[in-house]
Write an enzyme that holds these catalytic residues in place. Structure first.
Site, PDB file in Angstrom:
ATOM      1  N   GLU A  13       0.874  -1.171   0.000  1.00 27.44           N
ATOM      2  CA  GLU A  13       0.000   0.000   0.000  1.00 27.44           C
ATOM      3  C   GLU A  13       0.906   1.215   0.000  1.00 27.44           C
ATOM      4  OE1 GLU A  13      -1.721   2.937  -0.093  1.00 27.44           O
ATOM      5  OE2 GLU A  13      -1.554   2.965   2.091  1.00 27.44           O
ATOM      6  N   GLU A  43       4.463   8.747  -4.018  1.00 28.05           N
ATOM      7  CA  GLU A  43       5.010   8.326  -2.728  1.00 28.05           C
ATOM      8  C   GLU A  43       6.091   7.257  -2.923  1.00 28.05           C
ATOM      9  OE1 GLU A  43       1.986   7.409   0.127  1.00 28.05           O
ATOM     10  OE2 GLU A  43       0.977   9.346  -0.130  1.00 28.05           O
TER      11      GLU A  43
END
Length: 224
Positions: free
Chosen positions: A26, A35
């Site tokens: 995730e 990210e």
């Protein structure tokens, strides 16, 4: 069997004793890769059994669309510096208007079988404008393929019902640009990669030419 072992380690440096059938992560950001999911999973894919190991997600695609929002522009402008106009923001956008349909920027696949692996990207976009308006920046989205035909998405056209874990990415520009009806917005965006950091650069080149934003990651970057 029936046990979970938690390992404290950088996934890019960890070397398990047994290779895995499935790698679940995730690491997605509002723009998909913002990210550093590509860099992290490229390192972690060594955990997988060669040829048969599966990554979840299997891929994700970034997209962007031109927007108009006086409110968001004024909030960034209130810092009274260039740095904040050269930074991206995760924003739950309310007072804004999308000026043209989103267009895909790039896709990352996992496991990544490129040799050598290069996570730098570039895309150019030409957005048709049907109504006169004012360009204040861009909204970034992602659509992720988890496995097979199962997707999660914040892309307006494929939005996952009930999704609230991610908001769009705001990509601002310093000076609003008037857009007459029938014109075209041309925008370029780069994902730059160095040994220690990743950053985005972007520029509008039509209907007028604006400055290149965040050159060499001078205002904003993500450390590796």
């Amino acid at each position: 069997v029936g046990k979970v072992e938690v390992v404290h380690s950088d996934m890019r440096a960890f070397h398990p004793d047994v290779l895995a059938d499935i790698l679940v992560s995730e690491l997605l950001g509002s723009f998909g890769d913002n990210e550093l999911s590509p860099e992290c999973l490229d390192g972690a894919q060594s955990f997988l059994k060669p040829g048969t190991g599966v990554s979840i997600p299997q891929s994700y695609t970034s997209a962007m669309a031109p927007i108009s929002s006086a409110k968001l522009h004024q909030e960034v402008k209130s810092y009274n510096d260039v740095k904040h106009f050269e930074t991206t923001y995760v924003v739950k956008m309310h007072a804004h208007r999308v000026l043209s349909r989103p267009q895909d920027c790039w896709t990352f696949d996992h496991p990544n079988h490129e040799t050598p692996i290069d996570n730098a990207r570039y895309s150019v976009h030409r957005f048709p404008i049907t109504r006169s308006s004012c360009l204040t920046g861009f909204a970034g989205y992602f659509d992720a393929k988890l496995y097979g035909d199962v997707h999660i998405s914040i892309h307006p056209e494929t939005f996952s019902t009930g999704m609230f874990s991610w908001f769009p990415l705001l990509i601002p520009i310093r000076t609003p640009i008037y857009l007459p009806a029938g014109c075209e917005v041309e925008a370029h965006i780069w994902r730059r990669v160095e040994d220690k950091k990743v950053w985005y650069e972007w520029v509008v080149t039509s209907p007028s030419v604006g400055p290149l934003n965040n050159l060499n990651g001078r205002s904003f970057s993500i450390g590796l």
